[in-house]
Every structure is written in structure tokens, then in C-alpha cells.
Design an enzyme around this catalytic site. Structure first.
Site, mmCIF file in Angstrom:
data_model
loop_
_atom_site.group_PDB
_atom_site.id
_atom_site.type_symbol
_atom_site.label_atom_id
_atom_site.label_comp_id
_atom_site.label_asym_id
_atom_site.label_seq_id
_atom_site.Cartn_x
_atom_site.Cartn_y
_atom_site.Cartn_z
ATOM 1 N N LYS A 1 31.812 13.361 59.757
ATOM 2 C CA LYS A 1 32.887 12.383 59.571
ATOM 3 C C LYS A 1 32.400 11.160 58.794
ATOM 4 C CE LYS A 1 35.868 13.995 63.232
ATOM 5 N NZ LYS A 1 35.141 15.198 63.676
HETATM 6 C C1 PLP Z 1 35.632 16.579 63.703
HETATM 7 C C2 PLP Z 1 34.601 17.649 63.820
HETATM 8 C C3 PLP Z 1 34.890 19.009 63.516
HETATM 9 C C4 PLP Z 1 36.284 19.489 63.138
HETATM 10 O O1 PLP Z 1 36.658 19.090 61.846
HETATM 11 P P1 PLP Z 1 38.192 19.155 61.380
HETATM 12 O O2 PLP Z 1 38.232 18.492 60.062
HETATM 13 O O3 PLP Z 1 38.951 18.397 62.436
HETATM 14 O O4 PLP Z 1 38.595 20.577 61.325
HETATM 15 C C5 PLP Z 1 33.853 19.933 63.566
HETATM 16 N N1 PLP Z 1 32.609 19.561 63.933
HETATM 17 C C6 PLP Z 1 32.292 18.280 64.246
HETATM 18 C C7 PLP Z 1 30.894 17.953 64.667
HETATM 19 C C8 PLP Z 1 33.273 17.279 64.203
HETATM 20 O O5 PLP Z 1 32.941 16.011 64.530
#
Ligand code: PLP
Length: 496
Positions: A112
Site C-alpha cells: 500500500k
Molecule cells: C491490501 C492488501 C492486499 C489486498 O489488496 P487489494 O488491492 O485490496 O486486492 C493483499 N495483501 C496485503 C498485504 C494487503 O495489505
């Protein structure tokens, strides 16, 4: 290019308007009305650039009302000096075909960061063009990863304040410490007595309250959102798929038949960005969508029926414990041939019944693009152990779901062409599960466990996690869920 809404194509906005508004008035999500397409010469040029150079080129195609200088300043602000070795998205090769795209070398050790380091700069630049407010106030309800990544992204960004609410019993102790020790002069963190839904409903209520909006406006402020439906979070994610392709080209990988991408999926944002990269000309074959036991997307891809009326599982890959994938709406818009009415009808049905079915032609299109697979907790842990034993390569629980589903895909189809696997978190963010997976005991303090993981695996503890051990706690306020608005006014220095 303009931005239209998935539920009303008549809406037509610039990029900065779409970013400031976040979501369209009738509930739809903003999407470009046409996508730029890159050709072989573009990729040859991109190949010669570093990550920031690639990001600048690709983002300028989408930020239609930003000047080159503005795009450059945003990209520098986001990526210069914030990622390990100045490499936001390096690739590690494991075995003969699998390339792991490591998206966790940023300040909070999860993917993120790639979007949330950039979003604040996009938002501030957009607000200057598309809003009268002097200050943008970001409200976040978080179950863990998003809150910390948003705090790091917005910390000390001029013209912003960020307020994060997390459920006091709903985050891991590492995540709690990450947020409670947050540095920065414009950050505010509260834990609330309640669960994640309480935090989320509280934030939504404040967000949509007209009187509150008025009061902020009187003080030269405006709310905005950092959640994953904002276009300003998706665009940065397209960059790393284009960049991964450039890296594969630079390594002269055999790419005649294109390559597959595997993404551990929750809200569908990350895999949607890979789809958009494909649409722009990156030769991606299958988009392989990996789910944990909350397999609502796997079932949808296989049957065309989306049904959230099912048991919710708490798993070892908590960031994928989701039954409503909000970014799927943008994919439905694509699959329906930009049919805003059809999308609005499906979303209305989902809201009313928790379920909708796509017509056969949409299902067939979806199945041509995507392959869905799922794996439970014990298979997740076994996959961590297998990859560590076989390749000496350590992954977190979310990436392990992707690797497991990738193996299922190869076993079922025999198709072993070059593949990129999105690795979404550092194994140290989920040290307890990873220790268990490799057969080590999980006793002692959380930092004892982190050190043990490092000793047993010969991998380095990421600096942001090591630094937490001696970090001072700055925030300790626990508030009742009815007091969230008071907390917001208090943080902003506004009299109720
Ligand atoms: C948010 C997250 C996901 C999922 O990603 P999306 O874009 O919501 O599909 C997968 N792995 C981790 C570690 C995350 O923080």
C-alpha cells in the site's frame, strides 16, 4: 481523456476533480473514458528509465490537468528516499519461471506504500486546482495496513491533516505500535472501543454529515478520503506492472507468449491495476486472482455469480479477509462495455440482496481474462515452508496465497510461461504466522520473535520494523464510538 462515473457516464471530470472527490455523487467510481496505449518504442524508452522516470511518464498520461513540473514534484515527493535502495518494486527470481515483484520495501513494509506515498501529493496538487479549501483533512478507518501506510504518506505533507481511527481489539500488536508511535506534526491517531465496522460506520457518518462539512468549510477545510476506490490510489499501482514488464524486457526474458500475473486479492484494486496495464499494451496473458478462505472472487470468476451471503473467515492473511471487493465495480464497467446502467443495477442488487449474477457474455469475457483460485490457512503456511525449503526464499502469508494458487494454475493447465507474482507484504509484518510455518516456536515478546525469524532464516529485519522496538508511544487516546466527532474537532482545533 476525461473521468466518468461507472454509474453515470454523463459525469465528466478532470483528474484533479476525480481525485479530490474520491467517489461520484451517485455512488459510482471514477474511471478514464479512454486508456492510453503504449507501443514497442514507448516500452524501449521506459526500459532505460529508473522507477521514478517510468512513474512520471505513465502518470502524466492519466493526470490530464497536471503540468509536467507538478507530476515530477509529486513523483519525487513520493519515491525519492522513501524506499529501500531507492527501488520501490524490485523483482526476485525464484525457480525458472517465477518472478516475485516485491512491493514491500517502503516505510510500512506493505504494497500500500506504493500508492499511499504518492496519493497525498496528488491530492494536495489536485486540491489547489479543484477545491477552495486551504486544508485537506483525511479521515481513515483502518483494520491495520491502510492506516499506517496513510499516516506515513501524509505525515508533514503541507496543507493536510490526517486522522486515523482503529478498533482497539481489531489490530495486531505490531500494527498498533506502528500507528501509536507515528511521527509527524499533522497526524492524529485514536483507538475506538468497538470493531472495524464501528470505526468505518463512524467515519462514514462524519464524512456525510452536512453540518460537519459546513463547519469545516467555515474553517477553510475539506474532508477527503485515502481509501482504495480513489483513482489517485489506482494510478500509481498501474506503474509497477508496466515497470515489471520493462525489467523483464531488460533481462531478455522469453516473452513471446506474454506473461502471467498472479495477485493476492482483497478489494480487487491491485489486480485491477494489472488489468489496466494489460489494456495499455503490457503483454499480460492471464490475470490470476488468488483468494484465501474468503473465496467470493474465486467463485465469481468460476460461476459469474457474486454472493457475499456466506460465512466470513478470519485468516492468517487478514488484509484479504473481505467479502465486498469495492474495486470490482470498475471491472464490471469494463466487462459490460462501459454500460453504466447495467453496473448501477448490479450494485443496487448487491446492496439489496448481497448478490448479483453477470450475463453469460460478461462471464465469458471475464473467464478469458482471469483465472481464480483459493487456498486455506494450512495450505498457506505449507507454501511458506515449501518455498523457504526449496528456494531459501521467505514470503509473508498473503504472498503465499498467491504462490499456492499459482502452483494450482500450473498443475491444472501445464502452462508454465514466465509469471510475475505480486508480493504484497514483508514476512516480518506477519512474523508469528511465518515462524509457525517454518516450524519455529512463537514464544517471547514480539521483537524476540522478529529476531528469531531473522536468525532462523538468515534474512534481515526491515529497518522500519527494527526501529519500532525503541519507538516512543505518542498516541494513547481510546474513545467511545459516539465520541469520534469530538475527537475530529479536537484534532483540528475546531470548537464543536
Ligand atoms: C491490501 C492488501 C492486499 C489486498 O489488496 P487489494 O488491492 O485490496 O486486492 C493483499 N495483501 C496485503 C498485504 C494487503 O495489505
Amino acid at each position: 481523456m476525461n473521468y466518468i462515473s461507472t454509474r453515470n457516464r454523463a459525469v465528466s471530470l478532470t483528474a484533479s476533480q476525480a481525485i479530490v472527490r474520491g467517489i461520484s455523487e451517485e455512488g459510482g467510481l471514477f474511471v478514464p473514458d479512454e486508456f492510453p496505449v503504449l507501443d514497442a518504442a514507448d516500452f524501449e524508452e521506459l526500459k532505460t528509465l529508473d522507477y521514478m522516470g517510468r512513474a512520471k511518464k505513465i502518470l502524466s498520461l492519466f493526470l490530464n490537468d497536471f503540468s509536467d513540473e507538478e507530476v515530477e514534484a509529486c513523483v519525487r515527493g513520493a519515491y525519492a528516499g522513501s524506499f529501500e535502495d531507492d527501488q520501490p518494486a524490485p523483482i526476485s527470481r525464484i525457480g525458472s519461471h517465477a518472478n516475485v515483484l516485491e512491493l514491500w520495501h517502503g516505510p510500512t513494509c506493505a504494497f500500500k506504500d506504493l500508492a499511499l506515498q504518492l496519493l497525498p501529493h496528488l491530492l494536495v496538487t489536485s486540491a489547489k486546482k479543484a477545491s477552495d479549501a486551504k486544508k485537506t483533512v483525511i479521515l481513515v478507518a483502518t483494520s491495520g495496513d491502510t492506516g499506517k501506510a496513510a499516516l506515513e504518506g501524509f505525515r508533514d505533507v503541507p496543507g493536510t491533516e490526517i486522522i486515523v481511527f482503529y478498533p482497539s481489539d481489531g489490530v495486531s500488536s505490531m500494527q498498533k505500535l506502528q500507528m501509536d508511535s507515528q511521527q509527524g506534526g499533522n497526524v492524529h491517531v485514536y483507538s475506538i472501543k468497538g470493531n472495524f465496522d464501528d470505526a468505518q460506520s463512524g467515519v462514514k457518518k462524519i464524512f456525510t454529515d452536512r453540518a460537519v462539512k459546513e463547519k469545516l468549510a467555515q474553517n477553510g477545510m475539506r474532508f477527503s478520503s485515502a481509501n482504495s476506490i480513489n483513482w489517485g490510489r489506482l494510478a500509481p499501482q498501474i506503474v509497477y506492472y508496466v515497470s515489471a514488464y520493462c525489467d523483464l524486457l531488460a533481462r531478455e526474458e522469453p516473452l513471446d507468449g506474454g506473461f502471467h500475473v498472479v495477485v493476492p486479492t482483497g478489494n480487487f484494486g491491485n489486480i485491477l491495476a494489472a488489468y489496466y496495464a494489460k489494456k495499455m499494451g503490457v503483454p499480460i496473458c492471464k490475470l490470476i486472482c488468488a483468494s484465501n478462505a474468503n473465496r467470493v472472487l474465486t467463485d465469481f470468476i468460476r460461476t459469474g455469480v457474486y454472493d457475499r451471503n456466506r460465512a466470513f473467515y478470519t485468516t492468517v492473511s487478514p488484509s484479504m479477509d473481505i467479502l465486498i471487493s469495492s474495486n470490482l465495480e470498475r471491472m464490471l464497467f469494463e466487462l459490460s462495455g462501459n454500460d453504466d446502467r447495467a453496473v448501477a443495477a448490479m450494485q443496487a442488487e448487491l446492496a439489496a440482496t448481497g448478490k448479483f449474477t453477470v450475463p453469460d457474455d460478461m462471464r465469458e469475457k471475464m473467464q478469458a481474462l482471469f483465472w481464480g483460485g483459493t487456498c486455506d490457512d494450512s495450505a498457506t503456511l505449507a507454501t511458506i515452508r515449501d518455498y523457504f525449503t526449496e528456494y531459501g526464499y521467505l514470503v509473508d502469508t498473503h504472498t503465499a496465497v498467491a504462490l499456492n494458487v499459482y502452483r494450482q494454475y500450473v498443475a491444472q493447465t501445464g502452462d508454465d510461461r514466465v509469471t510475475v507474482i505480486a508480493s504484497t507484504a514483508s514476512p516480518y509484518k506477519f512474523a508469528d504466522s511465518v515462524l509457525t510455518a517454518i516450524g519455529e516456536d512463537g514464544t517471547g515478546s514480539q521483537f524476540d520473535r522478529v529476531r528469531r525469524l531473522s536468525e532462523k532464516t538468515g534474512t534481515a529485519v526491515p529497518a522500519p520494523i527494527a526501529a519500532l522496538e525503541n519507538a516512543a508511544v505518542r498516541f494513547q487516546t481510546v474513545c467511545e464510538k459516539e465520541q469520534m466527532l469530538d475527537a475530529v474537532y479536537g484534532a483540528l482545533g475546531i470548537l464543536p
